[in-house]
Design a protein around this motif. Structure first.
Motif, short mmCIF file in Angstrom:
data_model
loop_
_atom_site.label_atom_id
_atom_site.label_comp_id
_atom_site.label_asym_id
_atom_site.label_seq_id
_atom_site.Cartn_x
_atom_site.Cartn_y
_atom_site.Cartn_z
N GLU A 267 74.37 99.41 37.24
CA GLU A 267 75.31 98.29 37.18
C GLU A 267 75.73 97.88 38.59
N GLY A 268 75.97 98.87 39.44
CA GLY A 268 76.40 98.58 40.81
C GLY A 268 75.35 97.82 41.60
N VAL A 269 74.08 98.26 41.53
CA VAL A 269 73.05 97.57 42.31
C VAL A 269 72.72 96.22 41.71
N ALA A 270 73.01 96.01 40.43
CA ALA A 270 72.84 94.69 39.83
C ALA A 270 73.86 93.72 40.41
N ILE A 271 75.11 94.17 40.57
CA ILE A 271 76.15 93.33 41.19
C ILE A 271 75.76 92.99 42.63
N SER A 272 75.31 94.01 43.37
CA SER A 272 74.90 93.78 44.75
C SER A 272 73.73 92.81 44.84
N TYR A 273 72.79 92.92 43.90
CA TYR A 273 71.64 92.01 43.89
C TYR A 273 72.10 90.56 43.75
N GLY A 274 72.96 90.32 42.76
CA GLY A 274 73.42 88.95 42.53
C GLY A 274 74.16 88.38 43.72
N ASN A 275 75.04 89.17 44.31
CA ASN A 275 75.82 88.69 45.45
C ASN A 275 74.97 88.49 46.69
N LEU A 276 74.05 89.43 46.95
CA LEU A 276 73.21 89.30 48.13
C LEU A 276 72.21 88.16 47.98
N GLU A 277 71.69 87.99 46.78
CA GLU A 277 70.78 86.86 46.52
C GLU A 277 71.48 85.54 46.81
N ARG A 278 72.74 85.43 46.36
CA ARG A 278 73.50 84.19 46.60
C ARG A 278 73.74 83.98 48.10
N LEU A 279 74.11 85.04 48.81
CA LEU A 279 74.37 84.92 50.24
C LEU A 279 73.11 84.54 51.01
N LEU A 280 71.99 85.10 50.62
CA LEU A 280 70.73 84.77 51.30
C LEU A 280 70.35 83.31 51.09
#
Length: 283
Positions: A267-280
């Motif tokens: 769950e944690g790395v899924a949240i990080s994926y979504g946020n980092l994808e948006r930032l990129l």
């Protein structure tokens, strides 16, 4: 060079131990394609976690459309280079990373650099790269120089690259963006996590002391889930880090890596994926 997202599998180490293949399937479902793995020495030999052989791991990655773009291991005079090199070739990893090291004085660092250059030659001869990943202790000063500066000056540029962990730089009292510029084209990979707003004593040297002997015991004391949070949910200037990395243009991957978490690991790395994808996409 474009900055591609990836995941250091240490972030989901417990989930992998429980269900290696199922966890990889969940990660692929989230969207992760580029992976950084960890090889450990155990009583049974070298292990990628999960009980699968390197050949079996490669088959699962191929099935899921995933690839290994780096592999951490503990590097010292006892490193089993033949087995580690063979495993990296088998899983398709192009480079080996030093996961952690500790130093008591400048001479320790210089000896490490001398050995690391030899290991870099060995890796190059075998078609692999070699890189060093920092924690906070590399920003300790010996004789007026940080460990990172000593490494930069004494590790051969054509053999050794750096994987820069911005979180640990901040925990060592350093400015991550300034350090990205200092590393320049020596930095080919980034590690990204985030620092909760509630964290007290951001600089670990305020806790352990600037001249203390930092060992694995001190590092273990930093592994408190309350001191880590998912990318984009904390205080680090991740947008600025991405901007700097893209301006410099040498880093190929930015890996989500969260040492420990208060959440379910996947769950944690899924949240990080979504946020980092948006930032990129935004930067």
């Amino acid at each position: 060079m474009s900055l591609s997202m990836g995941l250091q599998l240490y972030s989901v180490k417990n989930a992998l131990r429980q269900d290696f293949i199922g966890t990889l399937e969940k990660l692929a479902g989230i969207g992760y394609r580029n992976l950084e793995m960890v090889i450990r020495k155990t009583n049974e030999g070298l292990s990628l976690v999960g009980g699968l052989s390197p050949k079996e791991v490669r088959a699962q990655l191929d099935r899921l459309g995933m690839k290994v773009v780096g592999c951490h291991t503990h590097i010292n005079e006892e490193t089993e280079w033949e087995g580690i090199i063979e495993a990296n070739h088998m899983i398709g990893s192009p480079a080996i990373g030093c996961s952690v090291a500790f130093f008591s004085n400048k001479d320790d660092v210089l000896r490490f650099c001398e050995s690391f250059n030899r290991y870099g030659e060995l890796c190059k001869t075998n078609g692999l790269g070699l890189y060093y990943h920092n924690h906070f202790q590399e920003f300790q000063q010996f004789e007026g120089e940080t460990v990172m500066d000593i490494m930069l000056h004494n590790m051969k540029k054509d053999l050794i690259h750096f994987e820069f962990d911005s979180y640990w730089a901040v925990r060592g009292g350093a400015d991550p963006i300034a350090w990205l510029h200092k590393l320049g084209d020596r930095c080919t990979k980034l590690h990204q996590k985030d620092l909760p707003v509630t964290t007290q004593h951001v600089n670990w040297f305020d806790v352990f002391g600037a001249t203390s002997n930092i060992t694995i015991d001190e590092l273990y004391k930093t592994q408190d889930p309350a001191h880590f949070c998912e990318v984009g949910t904390g205080t680090l200037n991740i947008r600025g880090i991405i901007e700097a990395a893209r301006k410099i243009g040498s880093a190929e991957y930015i890996f989500v890596e969260q040492d420990v978490t208060t959440r379910d690991e996947v769950e944690g790395v899924a949240i990080s994926y979504g946020n980092l994808e948006r930032l990129l996409k935004e930067v």
